[in-house]
Design a protein around this motif. Structure first.
Motif, PDB file in Angstrom:
ATOM      1  N   PHE A  65      32.894  36.478  45.503  1.00 59.89           N
ATOM      2  CA  PHE A  65      32.652  36.617  44.077  1.00 59.89           C
ATOM      3  C   PHE A  65      32.144  35.117  43.987  1.00 59.89           C
ATOM      4  CE2 PHE A  65      35.466  39.969  44.446  1.00 59.89           C
ATOM      5  CZ  PHE A  65      34.758  41.080  43.682  1.00 59.89           C
ATOM      6  N   ALA A  66      31.380  34.693  42.621  1.00 56.34           N
ATOM      7  CA  ALA A  66      31.002  33.463  42.441  1.00 56.34           C
ATOM      8  C   ALA A  66      32.055  32.493  41.985  1.00 56.34           C
ATOM      9  CB  ALA A  66      29.878  33.596  41.158  1.00 56.34           C
ATOM     10  N   SER A  67      33.552  33.282  41.544  1.00 61.53           N
ATOM     11  CA  SER A  67      34.119  32.501  40.990  1.00 61.53           C
ATOM     12  C   SER A  67      35.563  33.437  40.733  1.00 61.53           C
ATOM     13  CB  SER A  67      34.199  31.994  39.544  1.00 61.53           C
ATOM     14  OG  SER A  67      33.930  33.128  38.654  1.00 61.53           O
ATOM     15  N   LEU A  68      36.732  32.675  40.675  1.00 60.31           N
ATOM     16  CA  LEU A  68      37.974  33.366  40.320  1.00 60.31           C
ATOM     17  C   LEU A  68      37.840  34.325  39.100  1.00 60.31           C
ATOM     18  CD1 LEU A  68      41.066  33.809  41.279  1.00 60.31           C
ATOM     19  CD2 LEU A  68      41.337  32.034  39.830  1.00 60.31           C
ATOM     20  N   GLU A  69      37.225  33.638  38.241  1.00 53.20           N
ATOM     21  CA  GLU A  69      37.120  34.416  36.938  1.00 53.20           C
ATOM     22  C   GLU A  69      36.118  35.921  37.151  1.00 53.20           C
ATOM     23  OE1 GLU A  69      36.146  31.184  37.098  1.00 53.20           O
ATOM     24  OE2 GLU A  69      38.226  30.534  36.002  1.00 53.20           O
ATOM     25  N   ALA A  70      35.218  35.597  38.039  1.00 51.16           N
ATOM     26  CA  ALA A  70      34.259  36.998  38.453  1.00 51.16           C
ATOM     27  C   ALA A  70      35.064  38.039  39.246  1.00 51.16           C
ATOM     28  CB  ALA A  70      33.070  36.495  39.066  1.00 51.16           C
ATOM     29  N   ALA A  71      35.948  37.491  40.172  1.00 49.43           N
ATOM     30  CA  ALA A  71      36.587  38.292  40.994  1.00 49.43           C
ATOM     31  C   ALA A  71      37.860  39.166  40.032  1.00 49.43           C
ATOM     32  CB  ALA A  71      37.275  37.735  42.048  1.00 49.43           C
ATOM     33  N   GLN A  72      38.460  38.349  38.985  1.00 42.86           N
ATOM     34  CA  GLN A  72      39.292  38.839  37.998  1.00 42.86           C
ATOM     35  C   GLN A  72      38.592  39.838  37.249  1.00 42.86           C
ATOM     36  OE1 GLN A  72      43.022  38.034  38.094  1.00 42.86           O
ATOM     37  NE2 GLN A  72      42.857  40.169  36.917  1.00 42.86           N
ATOM     38  N   ALA A  73      37.419  39.459  36.667  1.00 44.81           N
ATOM     39  CA  ALA A  73      36.857  40.752  35.831  1.00 44.81           C
ATOM     40  C   ALA A  73      36.668  41.719  36.745  1.00 44.81           C
ATOM     41  CB  ALA A  73      35.609  39.886  35.297  1.00 44.81           C
ATOM     42  N   TRP A  74      36.305  41.753  38.074  1.00 44.84           N
ATOM     43  CA  TRP A  74      35.838  42.940  38.820  1.00 44.84           C
ATOM     44  C   TRP A  74      37.202  43.633  39.137  1.00 44.84           C
ATOM     45  CZ3 TRP A  74      37.082  45.269  43.258  1.00 44.84           C
ATOM     46  CH2 TRP A  74      36.297  46.277  43.857  1.00 44.84           C
ATOM     47  N   ALA A  75      38.084  43.081  39.408  1.00 44.33           N
ATOM     48  CA  ALA A  75      39.423  43.556  39.502  1.00 44.33           C
ATOM     49  C   ALA A  75      39.776  44.393  38.218  1.00 44.33           C
ATOM     50  CB  ALA A  75      40.442  42.776  40.106  1.00 44.33           C
ATOM     51  N   ASP A  76      39.623  43.763  37.097  1.00 51.38           N
ATOM     52  CA  ASP A  76      40.183  44.338  35.778  1.00 51.38           C
ATOM     53  C   ASP A  76      39.366  45.593  35.348  1.00 51.38           C
ATOM     54  OD1 ASP A  76      42.030  42.164  35.680  1.00 51.38           O
ATOM     55  OD2 ASP A  76      40.743  41.233  33.971  1.00 51.38           O
ATOM     56  N   ALA A  77      38.148  45.742  36.001  1.00 51.57           N
ATOM     57  CA  ALA A  77      37.565  47.019  35.750  1.00 51.57           C
ATOM     58  C   ALA A  77      37.408  47.985  36.683  1.00 51.57           C
ATOM     59  CB  ALA A  77      35.840  46.372  35.716  1.00 51.57           C
ATOM     60  N   ASP A  78      38.489  47.983  37.481  1.00 51.83           N
ATOM     61  CA  ASP A  78      38.674  48.827  38.670  1.00 51.83           C
ATOM     62  C   ASP A  78      39.182  50.207  37.983  1.00 51.83           C
ATOM     63  OD1 ASP A  78      39.971  50.575  40.579  1.00 51.83           O
ATOM     64  OD2 ASP A  78      39.644  48.856  41.981  1.00 51.83           O
ATOM     65  N   PRO A  79      38.420  51.365  38.464  1.00 53.82           N
ATOM     66  CA  PRO A  79      39.124  52.713  37.754  1.00 53.82           C
ATOM     67  C   PRO A  79      40.397  52.961  37.975  1.00 53.82           C
ATOM     68  CG  PRO A  79      36.909  52.804  38.937  1.00 53.82           C
ATOM     69  CD  PRO A  79      37.295  51.588  39.291  1.00 53.82           C
ATOM     70  N   TYR A  80      40.911  52.371  39.063  1.00 58.39           N
ATOM     71  CA  TYR A  80      42.231  52.557  39.554  1.00 58.39           C
ATOM     72  C   TYR A  80      43.304  51.835  38.239  1.00 58.39           C
ATOM     73  CZ  TYR A  80      42.027  54.690  43.898  1.00 58.39           C
ATOM     74  OH  TYR A  80      41.497  55.375  45.010  1.00 58.39           O
ATOM     75  N   VAL A  81      42.781  50.787  37.764  1.00 59.12           N
ATOM     76  CA  VAL A  81      43.575  50.135  36.574  1.00 59.12           C
ATOM     77  C   VAL A  81      43.369  51.127  35.301  1.00 59.12           C
ATOM     78  CG1 VAL A  81      43.568  48.078  34.921  1.00 59.12           C
ATOM     79  CG2 VAL A  81      43.049  47.627  37.521  1.00 59.12           C
ATOM     80  N   ALA A  82      42.157  51.505  35.234  1.00 58.46           N
ATOM     81  CA  ALA A  82      42.054  52.256  34.051  1.00 58.46           C
ATOM     82  C   ALA A  82      42.956  53.553  34.169  1.00 58.46           C
ATOM     83  CB  ALA A  82      40.497  52.639  33.699  1.00 58.46           C
ATOM     84  N   ALA A  83      43.401  54.229  35.162  1.00 52.35           N
ATOM     85  CA  ALA A  83      43.817  55.328  35.189  1.00 52.35           C
ATOM     86  C   ALA A  83      45.248  55.313  35.481  1.00 52.35           C
ATOM     87  CB  ALA A  83      43.480  55.946  36.833  1.00 52.35           C
ATOM     88  N   GLY A  84      45.687  53.900  35.375  1.00 49.83           N
ATOM     89  CA  GLY A  84      47.319  53.610  35.298  1.00 49.83           C
ATOM     90  C   GLY A  84      47.708  53.456  36.843  1.00 49.83           C
ATOM     91  N   VAL A  85      47.034  53.431  37.876  1.00 48.98           N
ATOM     92  CA  VAL A  85      47.443  53.520  39.184  1.00 48.98           C
ATOM     93  C   VAL A  85      48.398  52.172  39.613  1.00 48.98           C
ATOM     94  CG1 VAL A  85      46.936  53.378  41.837  1.00 48.98           C
ATOM     95  CG2 VAL A  85      45.797  55.004  40.030  1.00 48.98           C
ATOM     96  N   TYR A  86      47.633  50.939  39.361  1.00 49.41           N
ATOM     97  CA  TYR A  86      48.516  49.824  39.640  1.00 49.41           C
ATOM     98  C   TYR A  86      49.226  49.313  38.683  1.00 49.41           C
ATOM     99  CZ  TYR A  86      44.562  49.354  42.786  1.00 49.41           C
ATOM    100  OH  TYR A  86      43.551  49.623  44.027  1.00 49.41           O
ATOM    101  N   ARG A  87      50.635  48.850  39.037  1.00 49.09           N
ATOM    102  CA  ARG A  87      51.473  48.174  38.029  1.00 49.09           C
ATOM    103  C   ARG A  87      51.168  46.695  38.246  1.00 49.09           C
ATOM    104  NH1 ARG A  87      55.843  45.230  40.141  1.00 49.09           N
ATOM    105  NH2 ARG A  87      56.129  45.471  42.467  1.00 49.09           N
ATOM    106  N   GLN A  88      50.520  46.247  39.000  1.00 47.68           N
ATOM    107  CA  GLN A  88      50.358  44.625  38.978  1.00 47.68           C
ATOM    108  C   GLN A  88      49.014  44.403  39.996  1.00 47.68           C
ATOM    109  OE1 GLN A  88      53.605  41.990  39.981  1.00 47.68           O
ATOM    110  NE2 GLN A  88      52.167  40.631  40.834  1.00 47.68           N
TER     111      GLN A  88
END
Length: 99
Positions: A65-88
């Motif tokens: 990724f271009a930056s830590l912020e870009a990586a975090q934004a990509w991770a935050d948009a993961d469908p598993y996050v939206a589905a409640g799969v991940y606790r952390q």
């Protein structure tokens, strides 16, 4: 730079993972096609590549990724996050040394 996205599942996440998996895989395929994916995969809940109903305890993605912020934004948009799969989800820089 590479970033490691280390995700930990909630308990008994398999029923939440299954419907979100196609969209999750689609995003990983996009990283792969862009030449940015180093490795990705889940952590089986038991010591076997196919844990069946035991499911998974989390996932690891290492990608460029271009930056830590870009990586975090990509991770935050993961469908598993939206589905409640991940606790952390932890995102941090990764330096590939071997092989």
């Amino acid at each position: 730079m590479y970033y490691a996205i280390i995700s930990e599942d909630i308990e008994n996440s398999l029923p939440l993972r299954q419907p979100a998996r196609p969209a999750h895989i689609e995003r990983l395929q996009a990283l792969k096609s862009e030449g940015r994916l180093l490795v990705a995969g889940p952590h089986p809940a038991i010591d076997t590549p196919d844990p069946g109903d035991a499911g998974f305890t989390g996932s690891l993605v290492i990608a460029e990724f271009a930056s830590l912020e870009a990586a975090q934004a990509w991770a935050d948009a993961d469908p598993y996050v939206a589905a409640g799969v991940y606790r952390q989800v932890t995102v941090k820089p990764f330096k590939a040394v071997l092989p």
